[in-house]
Design an enzyme around this catalytic site. Structure first.
Site: not given
Ligand code: NAP
Ligand code: G4F
Length: 342
Positions: A102, A134, A156, A160
């Site tokens: 998925y 990532e 993931y 990407k």
């Molecule tokens: P997020 O809070 O998880 O938001 C993801 C969005 O995608 C939500 O609106 C979700 O809808 C929607 N979505 C999920 N599956 C979908 C589908 N099948 N069709 C249409 N929409 C769908 O993520 P975010 O933190 O805002 O991040 C935004 C983007 O940047 C993502 O692509 C993420 O991978 C990327 N990114 C994030 C980070 C970070 O640190 N935040 C860093 C690098 C890249 P629902 O609300 O219905 O779930």
């Molecule tokens: O907060 P995280 O789940 O973020 P992660 O895996 O870095 O991914 C996020 O950032 C990415 C950009 O680098 C995005 F692309 C992605 O969509 C997402 O927004 O975890 C951060 C770190 C990891 O190393 C994880 O192993 O925290 C560590 N961790 C330790 N305990 C945990 C936990 N992460 C989560 N989610 N939950 C825990 O209990």
């Protein structure tokens, strides 16, 4: 002057909500794409919602899904936007190991479906792809910049990387203004509850006021380069304003461990914790009680140990820099959580 129009895929997410507000402030007409869910998933954008009867409406929501090319094509061809931001994704790294197929459908093929719809239209549409640090995974060098090779460590990350290269390929093959923002972790008060920063802050606020007893986490030694989502969506917008489409790293140039993050949160909450043990046996003790423990469920089959970005190119080309320190980010997230608790 005619208003600019943008489509945001993923408008209900953290970044989508910040970006929608930024674009509305900049006088855009914004079309947000939401997916059908059995419970309401628009809480992050409820404050900007406009109903069908509003005169001079500038914010619209449409059903669509990145797994459904017909909805994507219909929306893009109907509204012919100036800009498209693909922020939609199954964005949880750990969850991507549980639902790999998925995740690939949404995070890899979903991007291709948008690019195909853009390719088939005459209008020049500018496209932003939410790429991620990532992709660097098992990092080949520290810090990571636009030339660092990718080595993704999860379904993931792999998905990407596919989207990254598709974006580059459609730019080169079809002359589309398409860019990758390689964004390092960014957080905010509206960060999803299962990402580590939000999970820690939410739980420690509850523990402080007696609403929760214990927090279970995974790897506390992992290091991340954490910025604020507000700063990062501004960079996205700037990336679509350049003369030449260029892929850019957006980061803070600083990295901290999950354990350090916990220590800062505890400092601001005045929780005097003591650490004991190592690795999965690590525990945090407060007033003689264990309040943080590690559990194998929260470890990943393969981890990204250390991310540290180098945003020099974005600084030069966009004149962009982060404006929020890690401490400021933590304080803002704690304030939000405490208000909710009250
Ligand atoms: P997020 O809070 O998880 O938001 C993801 C969005 O995608 C939500 O609106 C979700 O809808 C929607 N979505 C999920 N599956 C979908 C589908 N099948 N069709 C249409 N929409 C769908 O993520 P975010 O933190 O805002 O991040 C935004 C983007 O940047 C993502 O692509 C993420 O991978 C990327 N990114 C994030 C980070 C970070 O640190 N935040 C860093 C690098 C890249 P629902 O609300 O219905 O779930
Ligand atoms: O907060 P995280 O789940 O973020 P992660 O895996 O870095 O991914 C996020 O950032 C990415 C950009 O680098 C995005 F692309 C992605 O969509 C997402 O927004 O975890 C951060 C770190 C990891 O190393 C994880 O192993 O925290 C560590 N961790 C330790 N305990 C945990 C936990 N992460 C989560 N989610 N939950 C825990 O209990």
């Amino acid at each position: 002057m005619k208003k600019k129009t943008a489509i945001i895929f993923g408008v209900t997410g953290q970044d989508g909500s910040y970006l929608a507000k930024l674009l509305l402030n900049k006088k855009y007409v914004v079309h947000g794409v939401i997916r059908k869910s059995s419970s309401i998933n628009t809480n992050r954008i409820d404050d900007i919602y406009q109903d069908n009867f509003k005169k001079k409406r500038v914010f619209y929501l449409h059903y669509g899904d990145l797994t459904d090319s017909s909805s994507i094509k219909t929306l893009i061809h109907k509204y012919k936007p100036d800009e498209i931001y693909n922020l939609a994704a199954q964005s949880h790294v750990k969850v991507s190991f549980d639902v790999p197929e998925y995740t690939a459908d949404v995070d890899a093929l979903g991007t291709l479906r948008i690019l195909e719809a853009i390719k088939d239209i005459k209008k020049k549409i500018r496209f932003y792809q939410a790429s991620t640090s990532e992709m660097f995974g098992k990092v080949r060098e520290i810090p990571q910049n636009e030339n660092t090779p990718f080595y993704p460590r999860s379904p993931y990350g792999v998905s990407k990387v596919f989207s990254y290269w598709m974006t580059v390929n459609y730019r080169e093959a079809y002359n589309i203004y398409a860019v990758n923002g390689i964004l390092f972790n960014h957080e905010s008060p509206v960060r999803g509850d299962t990402f580590v920063t939000k999970k820690i802050i939410k739980a420690l606020c509850k523990i402080k006021y007696g609403f929760q007893k214990k927090l279970y986490l995974g790897n506390l030694e992992a290091k991340r380069d954490w910025g604020h989502a507000r700063d990062y969506v501004y960079a996205m917008w700037l990336m679509l304003k350049q003369k030449t489409p260029t892929d850019l790293v957006i980061a803070t140039n600083k990295t901290y461990s999950v354990k350090y993050f916990i220590n800062r949160v505890c400092k601001f909450l005045n929780l005097k914790i003591k650490w004991k043990g190592k690795g999965i046996k690590t525990k945090a003790i407060f007033n003689g009680k264990v309040i943080i423990e590690c559990h194998k469920n929260y470890y990943r089959p393969s981890e990204v140990d250390k991310l540290l970005g180098d945003y020099s190119k974005a600084k030069k080309l966009l004149k962009w820099k982060p404006t929020t320190s890690l401490d400021q980010l933590i304080i803002e997230m704690i304030d939000y959580e405490l208000k909710l608790l009250k």
